[in-house]
Write an enzyme that holds these catalytic residues in place. Structure first.
Site, mmCIF file in Angstrom:
data_model
loop_
_atom_site.group_PDB
_atom_site.id
_atom_site.type_symbol
_atom_site.label_atom_id
_atom_site.label_comp_id
_atom_site.label_asym_id
_atom_site.label_seq_id
_atom_site.Cartn_x
_atom_site.Cartn_y
_atom_site.Cartn_z
ATOM 1 N N GLN A 1 60.283 21.634 47.022
ATOM 2 C CA GLN A 1 58.837 21.431 47.193
ATOM 3 C C GLN A 1 58.326 20.467 46.139
ATOM 4 O O GLN A 1 58.264 20.808 44.949
ATOM 5 C CB GLN A 1 58.123 22.785 47.049
ATOM 6 C CG GLN A 1 56.615 22.698 47.151
ATOM 7 C CD GLN A 1 55.939 24.027 46.849
ATOM 8 O OE1 GLN A 1 56.595 24.958 46.346
ATOM 9 N NE2 GLN A 1 54.671 24.130 47.148
ATOM 10 N N GLY A 2 57.913 19.289 46.555
ATOM 11 C CA GLY A 2 57.444 18.266 45.610
ATOM 12 C C GLY A 2 55.929 18.159 45.606
ATOM 13 O O GLY A 2 55.362 17.238 46.199
ATOM 14 N N SER B 1 53.826 19.432 42.416
ATOM 15 C CA SER B 1 53.308 19.248 41.049
ATOM 16 C C SER B 1 53.733 17.908 40.457
ATOM 17 O O SER B 1 54.823 17.404 40.734
ATOM 18 C CB SER B 1 53.822 20.359 40.130
ATOM 19 O OG SER B 1 53.498 21.610 40.665
ATOM 20 N N SER C 1 61.626 22.903 41.834
ATOM 21 C CA SER C 1 62.718 23.885 41.779
ATOM 22 C C SER C 1 63.865 23.469 42.694
ATOM 23 O O SER C 1 63.658 23.175 43.874
ATOM 24 C CB SER C 1 62.231 25.265 42.238
ATOM 25 O OG SER C 1 61.215 25.730 41.405
ATOM 26 N N GLU D 1 51.597 32.698 54.025
ATOM 27 C CA GLU D 1 52.516 33.567 53.290
ATOM 28 C C GLU D 1 51.765 34.373 52.246
ATOM 29 O O GLU D 1 51.899 34.142 51.059
ATOM 30 C CB GLU D 1 53.609 32.713 52.649
ATOM 31 C CG GLU D 1 54.791 32.472 53.553
ATOM 32 C CD GLU D 1 55.371 33.760 54.109
ATOM 33 O OE1 GLU D 1 55.329 34.797 53.413
ATOM 34 O OE2 GLU D 1 55.829 33.730 55.257
ATOM 35 N N ASN E 1 48.147 32.545 36.616
ATOM 36 C CA ASN E 1 47.254 33.702 36.698
ATOM 37 C C ASN E 1 45.790 33.308 36.537
ATOM 38 O O ASN E 1 44.913 33.855 37.195
ATOM 39 C CB ASN E 1 47.631 34.720 35.617
ATOM 40 C CG ASN E 1 48.562 35.775 36.175
ATOM 41 O OD1 ASN E 1 49.256 35.522 37.158
ATOM 42 N ND2 ASN E 1 48.579 36.940 35.559
HETATM 43 C C1 LIG Z 1 59.682 28.140 37.198
HETATM 44 C C2 LIG Z 1 58.724 27.189 37.843
HETATM 45 C C3 LIG Z 1 59.008 26.711 39.107
HETATM 46 C C4 LIG Z 1 58.164 25.777 39.710
HETATM 47 N N1 LIG Z 1 58.517 25.273 40.931
HETATM 48 C C5 LIG Z 1 57.758 24.293 41.482
HETATM 49 C C6 LIG Z 1 58.168 23.654 42.703
HETATM 50 O O1 LIG Z 1 59.226 23.964 43.268
HETATM 51 N N2 LIG Z 1 57.389 22.675 43.204
HETATM 52 C C7 LIG Z 1 56.216 22.295 42.616
HETATM 53 O O2 LIG Z 1 55.541 21.418 43.157
HETATM 54 N N3 LIG Z 1 55.795 22.875 41.445
HETATM 55 C C8 LIG Z 1 56.550 23.857 40.883
HETATM 56 N N4 LIG Z 1 56.165 24.433 39.689
HETATM 57 C C9 LIG Z 1 54.967 23.923 39.000
HETATM 58 C C10 LIG Z 1 53.820 24.893 39.000
HETATM 59 O O3 LIG Z 1 53.209 24.956 40.263
HETATM 60 C C11 LIG Z 1 52.863 24.433 37.897
HETATM 61 O O4 LIG Z 1 53.521 24.579 36.655
HETATM 62 C C12 LIG Z 1 51.588 25.235 37.879
HETATM 63 O O5 LIG Z 1 50.815 24.962 39.008
HETATM 64 C C13 LIG Z 1 50.744 24.956 36.604
HETATM 65 O O6 LIG Z 1 50.557 23.589 36.431
HETATM 66 P P1 LIG Z 1 50.891 22.896 35.025
HETATM 67 O O7 LIG Z 1 52.262 23.310 34.611
HETATM 68 O O8 LIG Z 1 50.629 21.433 35.184
HETATM 69 O O9 LIG Z 1 49.892 23.524 33.986
HETATM 70 P P2 LIG Z 1 48.355 23.148 33.787
HETATM 71 O O10 LIG Z 1 47.710 23.035 35.115
HETATM 72 O O11 LIG Z 1 48.272 21.980 32.874
HETATM 73 O O12 LIG Z 1 47.805 24.433 33.065
HETATM 74 C C14 LIG Z 1 48.007 24.667 31.663
HETATM 75 C C15 LIG Z 1 47.267 25.943 31.309
HETATM 76 O O13 LIG Z 1 45.855 25.763 31.523
HETATM 77 C C16 LIG Z 1 45.347 26.745 32.407
HETATM 78 N N5 LIG Z 1 44.341 26.182 33.287
HETATM 79 C C17 LIG Z 1 44.419 25.004 33.962
HETATM 80 N N6 LIG Z 1 43.313 24.815 34.703
HETATM 81 C C18 LIG Z 1 42.512 25.879 34.494
HETATM 82 C C19 LIG Z 1 41.239 26.262 34.978
HETATM 83 N N7 LIG Z 1 40.567 25.520 35.849
HETATM 84 N N8 LIG Z 1 40.726 27.454 34.566
HETATM 85 C C20 LIG Z 1 41.396 28.237 33.689
HETATM 86 N N9 LIG Z 1 42.619 27.913 33.196
HETATM 87 C C21 LIG Z 1 43.167 26.761 33.584
HETATM 88 C C22 LIG Z 1 46.560 27.214 33.218
HETATM 89 O O14 LIG Z 1 46.371 28.511 33.735
HETATM 90 C C23 LIG Z 1 47.659 27.141 32.161
HETATM 91 O O15 LIG Z 1 47.654 28.297 31.381
HETATM 92 C C24 LIG Z 1 56.986 25.362 39.066
HETATM 93 C C25 LIG Z 1 56.686 25.869 37.785
HETATM 94 C C26 LIG Z 1 57.550 26.749 37.172
HETATM 95 C C27 LIG Z 1 57.216 27.247 35.798
#
Ligand SMILES: Cc1cc2nc3c(=O)[nH]c(=O)nc-3n(C[C@H](O)[C@H](O)[C@H](O)COP(=O)(O)OP(=O)(O)OC[C@H]3O[C@@H](n4cnc5c(N)ncnc54)[C@H](O)[C@@H]3O)c2cc1C
Length: 399
Positions: free
Chosen positions: A128-129, A131, A163, A246, A385
């Protein structure tokens, strides 16, 4: 959960249990019983999905016309429950749960014929691409672009945290096809062959010693226009459809039940102060509380599944189940590590099969601390969360 079975479910459960037991190879069962790794390697997934597809059971959630079953939601629940009871590998959800419903709902007949059968048999594995380095929670600010030129798109950009990309064949990607409109309206949903020239996949080392997560670089990748799913510019609504479709998967209820049983087993087996550790007051209370919380989550999943689409607003149910499921995964493994004590600190390479087992180093020690570390990710992937709570605040309380 037998207490929820209807009389006709009991016969179904016995039938499913017997067939799965006969079909599930002993080495896979043993590996998932010990579970020293968090994610099933694709090679094991392919093997297991192929076995299930020969039974006609690899995608029971799909419509029958594409290879699904006509089971009731209770029977589908029982099926997954029995797989986990027998220590079968978990389903990687990218193919069967995420992209397939998009394809059979919005795809062309050619896309259905080309992609669904090979996804059903495990021959084609998906990643899944979505992020990007600066577009996770704020996904719509993604910057990967797809320029429509004749019969193809030219795709450029970078995805991250993809992932399993290194062992996948294809990916489903969100890309920007129009930068001149509102961000949500310029997003499209593209299927990309990861062997295409210009695609580079780089694995990211993780705390537990694995490297399941990847960066995917797309450098002027030529993607046939026939790989666009649905309409150009409607990709955002298809991505939201995934969530509605889902609602209960992200609770990881079957994994949680298995981890609860593992925790109880460690509590009975591991000894401290000359007693089974699970009987010591500081652990017994935590274990009892967690068991009650797991049962409550099971009932919530069961209720949401049984309500069909009408009873619970989709986003609220998905967000509540995701939050509780992620937190329970973390607290269960933390309790396991606390019960094992200092032995849990020993480093074991995740997924390694040849651990030395002795009275001093019992089989439930390897992998526990690695799984605990990678489980930190449960409250991040699939929407953090904080983001889930924002959704709840908005949709449930109108804040
Ligand atoms: C093990 C793992 C597997 C993953 N697999 C995939 C995958 O297969 N495909 C894919 O596309 N992505 C995948 N992801 C990415 C995942 O969806 C993102 O890491 C996630 O959506 C958070 O984005 P970020 O890491 O850019 O953090 P950020 O969005 O930068 O967030 C950083 C922190 O700020 C907080 N925050 C951000 N915005 C707000 C807000 N508006 N209000 C309050 N708090 C906020 C967040 O909760 C977090 O604590 C995976 C991530 C992990 C860890």
């Amino acid at each position: 959960m037998n207490f929820k079975d209807l009389p006709e479910d009991e016969a179904f459960r016995s039938m499913v249990h017997a067939k799965l037991r006969a079909a599930l190879p002993q080495d896979l069962r043993e590996r998932w019983r010990l579970m020293t790794t968090y994610t099933p390697p694709a090679v094991e997934q392919r093997r297991w999905i192929k076995i299930l597809s020969e039974l006609g059971w690899s995608v029971p959630w799909w419509p029958v016309e594409y290879g699904g079953t006509d089971w009731t939601w209770r029977q589908k629940f029982i099926f997954e429950e029995e797989i986990h009871r027998l220590n079968g590998p978990e389903f990687l959800w990218q193919g069967s749960h995420l992209v397939a419903p998009i394809i059979y709902t919005f795809g062309t007949e050619e896309q259905k014929a080309r992609f669904l059968p090979v996804t059903r048999t495990g021959e084609l594995m998906w990643c899944q691409g979505f992020s990007e380095p600066n577009a996770g929670s704020d996904l719509v600010s993604m910057r990967t672009t797809a320029r429509h030129e004749g019969d193809h798109y030219i795709v450029s950009g970078q995805k991250i945290w993809t992932s399993g990309a290194f062992e996948s064949d294809w990916g489903f990607f969100l890309v920007k096809t129009d930068l001149s409109v509102k961000p949500q309206e310029g997003v499209s949903f593209l299927l990309i062959d990861l062997t295409s020239p210009g695609v580079t996949v780089r694995q990211i080392p993780e705390l537990d010693g694995e490297a399941h997560l990847c960066e995917v670089f797309l450098d002027n990748v030529e993607v046939p226009a026939e790989n666009l799913v649905g309409e150009e510019g409607k990709g955002w609504s298809y991505a939201k459809f995934l969530l509605d479709h889902e609602r209960t998967t992200s609770a990881f209820i079957f994994r949680i039940r298995r981890e609860l049983e593992r925790t109880k087993s460690i509590g009975r087996t591991h000894r401290r102060e000359d007693a089974p550790v699970g009987t010591l007051p500081q652990f017994a209370a935590r274990l009892a509380r967690l068991e009650a919380e797991v049962i409550a989550l099971e009932w919530s999943v069961f209720r949401v599944m049984g309500e069909d689409k009408s009873g619970f607003p989709a986003h609220q149910a998905a967000s509540i189940l995701k939050i509780r499921g992620a937190e329970l995964q973390q607290t269960l493994v933390e309790l396991q590590v606390d019960m094992i004590g200092e032995r849990a600190i020993r480093y074991y390479k995740a997924g390694s099969k040849d651990h030395e087992v002795s009275a001093e180093w019992p089989e439930y020690v390897p992998g526990r601390s690695g799984v605990m570390m990678i489980t930190r990710a449960a409250t991040i992937y699939g929407g953090t969360n904080e983001i889930q709570k924002n959704i709840l605040a908005r949709t449930a309380f109108g804040l």
